[in-house]
Design an enzyme around this catalytic site. Structure first.
Site, mmCIF file in Angstrom:
data_model
loop_
_atom_site.group_PDB
_atom_site.id
_atom_site.type_symbol
_atom_site.label_atom_id
_atom_site.label_comp_id
_atom_site.label_asym_id
_atom_site.label_seq_id
_atom_site.Cartn_x
_atom_site.Cartn_y
_atom_site.Cartn_z
ATOM 1 N N HIS A 168 -13.238 10.384 12.392
ATOM 2 C CA HIS A 168 -12.844 10.633 11.005
ATOM 3 C C HIS A 168 -13.510 11.893 10.443
ATOM 4 O O HIS A 168 -12.866 12.699 9.773
ATOM 5 C CB HIS A 168 -13.235 9.443 10.110
ATOM 6 C CG HIS A 168 -12.280 8.305 10.157
ATOM 7 N ND1 HIS A 168 -12.240 7.428 11.201
ATOM 8 C CD2 HIS A 168 -11.314 7.895 9.273
ATOM 9 C CE1 HIS A 168 -11.302 6.515 10.973
ATOM 10 N NE2 HIS A 168 -10.730 6.785 9.822
ATOM 11 N N GLY A 214 -10.827 14.176 11.984
ATOM 12 C CA GLY A 214 -9.806 13.466 11.222
ATOM 13 C C GLY A 214 -9.629 13.911 9.790
ATOM 14 O O GLY A 214 -8.933 13.275 9.002
ATOM 15 N N GLY A 215 -10.271 15.018 9.407
ATOM 16 C CA GLY A 215 -10.072 15.549 8.069
ATOM 17 C C GLY A 215 -10.944 14.939 6.992
ATOM 18 O O GLY A 215 -10.764 15.235 5.807
ATOM 19 N N TYR A 216 -11.900 14.082 7.369
ATOM 20 C CA TYR A 216 -12.746 13.438 6.370
ATOM 21 C C TYR A 216 -14.171 14.011 6.348
ATOM 22 O O TYR A 216 -15.085 13.338 5.876
ATOM 23 C CB TYR A 216 -12.809 11.929 6.620
ATOM 24 C CG TYR A 216 -11.621 11.182 6.070
ATOM 25 C CD1 TYR A 216 -11.646 10.642 4.789
ATOM 26 C CD2 TYR A 216 -10.464 11.045 6.820
ATOM 27 C CE1 TYR A 216 -10.553 9.964 4.275
ATOM 28 C CE2 TYR A 216 -9.366 10.370 6.315
ATOM 29 C CZ TYR A 216 -9.417 9.834 5.040
ATOM 30 O OH TYR A 216 -8.328 9.165 4.526
ATOM 31 N N HIS A 230 1.961 4.777 -2.755
ATOM 32 C CA HIS A 230 2.121 6.217 -2.543
ATOM 33 C C HIS A 230 3.520 6.666 -2.968
ATOM 34 O O HIS A 230 3.691 7.711 -3.599
ATOM 35 C CB HIS A 230 1.904 6.563 -1.068
ATOM 36 C CG HIS A 230 0.482 6.476 -0.624
ATOM 37 N ND1 HIS A 230 -0.539 7.151 -1.260
ATOM 38 C CD2 HIS A 230 -0.090 5.810 0.419
ATOM 39 C CE1 HIS A 230 -1.686 6.907 -0.626
ATOM 40 N NE2 HIS A 230 -1.437 6.089 0.381
ATOM 41 N N GLU A 263 -5.893 7.756 -2.816
ATOM 42 C CA GLU A 263 -5.582 6.393 -2.381
ATOM 43 C C GLU A 263 -5.573 5.391 -3.538
ATOM 44 O O GLU A 263 -5.360 4.200 -3.315
ATOM 45 C CB GLU A 263 -6.591 5.936 -1.326
ATOM 46 C CG GLU A 263 -6.521 6.686 -0.012
ATOM 47 C CD GLU A 263 -5.233 6.438 0.761
ATOM 48 O OE1 GLU A 263 -4.638 5.350 0.587
ATOM 49 O OE2 GLU A 263 -4.820 7.326 1.518
ATOM 50 N N HIS A 291 0.836 -1.199 0.000
ATOM 51 C CA HIS A 291 0.000 0.000 0.000
ATOM 52 C C HIS A 291 0.874 1.252 0.000
ATOM 53 O O HIS A 291 0.694 2.153 -0.827
ATOM 54 C CB HIS A 291 -0.909 -0.018 1.240
ATOM 55 C CG HIS A 291 -1.805 1.177 1.371
ATOM 56 N ND1 HIS A 291 -3.138 1.142 1.066
ATOM 57 C CD2 HIS A 291 -1.545 2.451 1.786
ATOM 58 C CE1 HIS A 291 -3.677 2.333 1.280
ATOM 59 N NE2 HIS A 291 -2.727 3.149 1.722
ATOM 60 N N GLU A 292 1.818 1.310 0.913
ATOM 61 C CA GLU A 292 2.652 2.504 1.029
ATOM 62 C C GLU A 292 3.604 2.640 -0.164
ATOM 63 O O GLU A 292 3.968 3.763 -0.553
ATOM 64 C CB GLU A 292 3.439 2.474 2.348
ATOM 65 C CG GLU A 292 2.571 2.411 3.603
ATOM 66 C CD GLU A 292 1.526 3.512 3.671
ATOM 67 O OE1 GLU A 292 1.730 4.580 3.057
ATOM 68 O OE2 GLU A 292 0.493 3.304 4.333
#
Length: 261
Positions: free
Chosen positions: A175, A179-181, A47, A73, A43-44
């Site tokens: 979130h 949490g910015g969502y 990015h 994502e 996953h990382e």
């Protein structure tokens, strides 16, 4: 970035640092990664790849910067799909003592476990997403309904067993409050749609056909990974796939696709 280039240089090339933790050694055994840790690593890496393979010269839209929230994502979740391609895993996952690859029967269990209660998880994420959007669009503070009333109304569509009267899940739904969502929780599921559709391009090419996989990979590199925030996310996707995204691949990967009659 041209702006941050050193004296005498045209561009400053991107650098990505991945700082990872994994299971520590136990006794005389070496550190052995769990399957979940491998998924996280892939996953990382997604990015990191988008960051390092950018072709944008303006730093504010290079790499992972400037990518719309509901598409950021895509490369990371795309990479997770390779964890369920046995030929890919066999190239890196060997028994630390015998050197054997994962047995087929155990591999089949791993793939089956991935979709355990996939329908329940899908409904859960949709419920959270719709609740979030309704709270930040039509909800009127101080009105006749509380946030908990709205939560329960949405649950009627997405939950089989309805919330208990004292359910106060929203009080801990950090979130969307811290949490910015806020009004963006849906991006989790939408990113799954985009990433699954991108991986489907490789499936259509034939995962066992290395030449076709490489050809598709170059196209993925030159669009999704290279363009970053330099173009609107829908345009980047269409540049790679040649069409708008559909949920078909995600449903199939989740074991939820209805078989054709």
């Amino acid at each position: 970035s041209k702006t941050m280039a050193a004296a005498g240089e045209v561009l400053r090339l991107p650098i990505a640092h991945m700082v990872c933790n994994q299971s520590p050694p136990v006794g005389d055994q070496p550190s052995l990664m769990t399957f979940r840790e491998v998924e996280t690593l892939f996953h990382e890496i997604g990015h990191a790849l988008q960051h390092m393979l950018t072709t944008q010269e303006e730093g504010l839209v290079a790499g992972i910067r400037g990518v719309e929230w509901d598409a950021v994502e895509t490369p990371s979740q795309f990479m997770e799909n390779w964890c369920y391609d046995k030929s890919t895993v066999d190239k890196m996952a060997k028994h630390y003592e015998t050197g054997e690859t994962i047995p087929v029967d155990l591999w089949n269990k791993v793939k089956a476990a991935k979709n355990y209660r996939a329908g329940s998880m899908m409904m859960r994420q949709l419920q959270f997403s719709v609740t979030d959007l309704q709270l930040h669009s039509g909800f009127q503070p101080g009105g006749d309904k509380t946030v908990h009333d709205l939560y329960k109304e949405v649950a009627k569509t997405y939950q089989i067993q309805q919330p208990l009267e004292y359910d106060r899940f929203l009080c801990g739904f950090s979130h969307i409050f811290a949490g910015g969502y806020s009004a963006g929780y849906y991006s989790y599921k939408w990113a799954e749609v985009l990433s699954a559709d991108c991986f489907a391009a490789f499936e259509e090419a034939g995962l066992d056909n290395e030449d076709k996989v490489k050809e598709t990979g170059v196209r993925f590199r030159d669009t999704v990974l290279a363009m970053g925030g330099g173009a609107a996310a829908p345009e980047v996707f269409k540049e790679f796939r040649g069409r708008d995204p559909t949920p078909d691949a995600l449903l199939r990967h989740s074991g939820l696709a209805v078989a054709a009659a």
